[in-house]
Scaffold this motif. Sequence first.
Motif, PDB file in Angstrom:
ATOM      1  N   GLY A  21      32.510  20.106  35.075  1.00  0.00           N
ATOM      2  CA  GLY A  21      31.943  18.786  34.860  1.00  0.00           C
ATOM      3  C   GLY A  21      31.292  18.244  36.112  1.00  0.00           C
ATOM      4  O   GLY A  21      30.491  17.341  36.043  1.00  0.00           O
ATOM      5  N   GLY A  22      31.631  18.786  37.282  1.00  0.00           N
ATOM      6  CA  GLY A  22      31.001  18.364  38.519  1.00  0.00           C
ATOM      7  C   GLY A  22      29.769  19.212  38.753  1.00  0.00           C
ATOM      8  O   GLY A  22      29.185  19.776  37.847  1.00  0.00           O
ATOM      9  N   ARG A  56      31.155  24.249  42.005  1.00  0.00           N
ATOM     10  CA  ARG A  56      32.272  24.871  41.289  1.00  0.00           C
ATOM     11  C   ARG A  56      32.219  26.382  41.459  1.00  0.00           C
ATOM     12  O   ARG A  56      33.223  27.018  41.770  1.00  0.00           O
ATOM     13  CB  ARG A  56      32.215  24.488  39.803  1.00  0.00           C
ATOM     14  N   ILE A  57      31.052  26.967  41.252  1.00  0.00           N
ATOM     15  CA  ILE A  57      30.901  28.419  41.364  1.00  0.00           C
ATOM     16  C   ILE A  57      31.242  28.874  42.774  1.00  0.00           C
ATOM     17  O   ILE A  57      31.982  29.834  42.981  1.00  0.00           O
ATOM     18  CB  ILE A  57      29.492  28.855  40.941  1.00  0.00           C
ATOM     19  N   THR A  58      30.729  28.162  43.768  1.00  0.00           N
ATOM     20  CA  THR A  58      31.009  28.511  45.161  1.00  0.00           C
ATOM     21  C   THR A  58      32.496  28.405  45.460  1.00  0.00           C
ATOM     22  O   THR A  58      33.079  29.305  46.067  1.00  0.00           O
ATOM     23  CB  THR A  58      30.208  27.595  46.110  1.00  0.00           C
ATOM     24  N   ALA A  59      33.136  27.326  45.027  1.00  0.00           N
ATOM     25  CA  ALA A  59      34.558  27.128  45.294  1.00  0.00           C
ATOM     26  C   ALA A  59      35.405  28.203  44.626  1.00  0.00           C
ATOM     27  O   ALA A  59      36.318  28.767  45.250  1.00  0.00           O
ATOM     28  CB  ALA A  59      34.989  25.740  44.821  1.00  0.00           C
ATOM     29  N   VAL A  60      35.115  28.505  43.372  1.00  0.00           N
ATOM     30  CA  VAL A  60      35.891  29.520  42.653  1.00  0.00           C
ATOM     31  C   VAL A  60      35.670  30.893  43.271  1.00  0.00           C
ATOM     32  O   VAL A  60      36.629  31.626  43.540  1.00  0.00           O
ATOM     33  CB  VAL A  60      35.536  29.523  41.145  1.00  0.00           C
ATOM     34  N   PHE A  61      34.433  31.242  43.530  1.00  0.00           N
ATOM     35  CA  PHE A  61      34.129  32.559  44.084  1.00  0.00           C
ATOM     36  C   PHE A  61      34.765  32.733  45.466  1.00  0.00           C
ATOM     37  O   PHE A  61      35.367  33.766  45.762  1.00  0.00           O
ATOM     38  CB  PHE A  61      32.623  32.786  44.146  1.00  0.00           C
ATOM     39  N   VAL A 100      40.580  37.939  36.359  1.00  0.00           N
ATOM     40  CA  VAL A 100      40.800  36.540  36.001  1.00  0.00           C
ATOM     41  C   VAL A 100      40.075  36.274  34.690  1.00  0.00           C
ATOM     42  O   VAL A 100      39.136  36.978  34.340  1.00  0.00           O
ATOM     43  CB  VAL A 100      40.305  35.567  37.103  1.00  0.00           C
ATOM     44  N   PRO A 101      40.493  35.261  33.946  1.00  0.00           N
ATOM     45  CA  PRO A 101      39.816  34.969  32.683  1.00  0.00           C
ATOM     46  C   PRO A 101      38.405  34.440  32.949  1.00  0.00           C
ATOM     47  O   PRO A 101      38.174  33.724  33.926  1.00  0.00           O
ATOM     48  CB  PRO A 101      40.689  33.900  32.032  1.00  0.00           C
ATOM     49  N   PRO A 102      37.457  34.785  32.098  1.00  0.00           N
ATOM     50  CA  PRO A 102      36.074  34.337  32.294  1.00  0.00           C
ATOM     51  C   PRO A 102      35.911  32.821  32.341  1.00  0.00           C
ATOM     52  O   PRO A 102      35.002  32.316  32.993  1.00  0.00           O
ATOM     53  CB  PRO A 102      35.318  34.920  31.099  1.00  0.00           C
ATOM     54  N   ASP A 103      36.810  32.087  31.675  1.00  0.00           N
ATOM     55  CA  ASP A 103      36.658  30.628  31.672  1.00  0.00           C
ATOM     56  C   ASP A 103      37.033  29.993  33.009  1.00  0.00           C
ATOM     57  O   ASP A 103      36.925  28.784  33.175  1.00  0.00           O
ATOM     58  CB  ASP A 103      37.443  29.998  30.525  1.00  0.00           C
ATOM     59  N   ASP A 122      38.477  22.920  32.651  1.00  0.00           N
ATOM     60  CA  ASP A 122      38.895  21.645  33.230  1.00  0.00           C
ATOM     61  C   ASP A 122      40.249  21.767  33.920  1.00  0.00           C
ATOM     62  O   ASP A 122      40.672  20.861  34.625  1.00  0.00           O
ATOM     63  CB  ASP A 122      38.994  20.562  32.149  1.00  0.00           C
ATOM     64  N   LYS A 123      40.950  22.865  33.689  1.00  0.00           N
ATOM     65  CA  LYS A 123      42.258  23.078  34.308  1.00  0.00           C
ATOM     66  C   LYS A 123      42.082  23.350  35.800  1.00  0.00           C
ATOM     67  O   LYS A 123      41.110  23.977  36.212  1.00  0.00           O
ATOM     68  CB  LYS A 123      42.958  24.292  33.699  1.00  0.00           C
ATOM     69  N   PRO A 124      43.058  22.937  36.604  1.00  0.00           N
ATOM     70  CA  PRO A 124      43.016  23.320  38.020  1.00  0.00           C
ATOM     71  C   PRO A 124      43.026  24.843  38.149  1.00  0.00           C
ATOM     72  O   PRO A 124      43.718  25.537  37.389  1.00  0.00           O
ATOM     73  CB  PRO A 124      44.295  22.708  38.599  1.00  0.00           C
ATOM     74  N   LEU A 125      42.284  25.354  39.088  1.00  0.00           N
ATOM     75  CA  LEU A 125      42.161  26.796  39.269  1.00  0.00           C
ATOM     76  C   LEU A 125      43.514  27.469  39.449  1.00  0.00           C
ATOM     77  O   LEU A 125      43.767  28.528  38.882  1.00  0.00           O
ATOM     78  CB  LEU A 125      41.255  27.092  40.473  1.00  0.00           C
ATOM     79  N   ALA A 126      44.407  26.855  40.194  1.00  0.00           N
ATOM     80  CA  ALA A 126      45.735  27.446  40.419  1.00  0.00           C
ATOM     81  C   ALA A 126      46.469  27.663  39.097  1.00  0.00           C
ATOM     82  O   ALA A 126      47.161  28.669  38.925  1.00  0.00           O
ATOM     83  CB  ALA A 126      46.554  26.565  41.349  1.00  0.00           C
ATOM     84  N   HIS A 127      46.330  26.736  38.146  1.00  0.00           N
ATOM     85  CA  HIS A 127      46.996  26.891  36.846  1.00  0.00           C
ATOM     86  C   HIS A 127      46.385  28.027  36.038  1.00  0.00           C
ATOM     87  O   HIS A 127      47.104  28.785  35.384  1.00  0.00           O
ATOM     88  CB  HIS A 127      46.924  25.599  36.041  1.00  0.00           C
ATOM     89  N   VAL A 128      45.065  28.140  36.073  1.00  0.00           N
ATOM     90  CA  VAL A 128      44.391  29.214  35.334  1.00  0.00           C
ATOM     91  C   VAL A 128      44.855  30.569  35.849  1.00  0.00           C
ATOM     92  O   VAL A 128      45.183  31.465  35.071  1.00  0.00           O
ATOM     93  CB  VAL A 128      42.861  29.082  35.455  1.00  0.00           C
TER      94      VAL A 128
END
Length: 139
Positions: free
Chosen positions: A7-8, A13-18, A74-77, A82-88
């Motif tokens: 949503g941001g 988001r992509i940079t942070a997750v990657f 990791v799951p594609p989603d 919307d879940k925190p990355l740590a939870h996913v």
Amino acid sequence: MAEARAGGDGAARITAVFTYLLEHRHPTDRAPYSLVEVAAGTSISVSTLKAMKSGDNANPKINTLLEIARFFNVPPDVWVTDKPLAHVLADRDLHDAMRDAGVESIALRSKDLTPENKQLVAQVIANARKSQGLDQDAR
């Protein structure tokens, strides 16, 4: 990592997750994966990976995101949830652990135990981990 949420800004988001995946999703007995290693394990060029890591690629192809998710198991989603990355990631790790038939069997057979007996089973597992020199706080 500051928790990235969907949503941001998509590029952020992509940079942070990657970046998180690169730094934290690697075997415990080795250093984090390099972009060259990720490129070799996927069909993605190093230049595309660099652009994602730097935030210069705000709109990567879906196949790119799927390949990276597969590489890091990791799951594609993970890219859009919307879940925190740590939870996913914790959910994925639990799911992977449960695939082990022995772990699944322990969980299923302890389902109807009283809370006291569940605590007893947990203590037996803690003692077994200790006897093998394993981390006592593993989850």
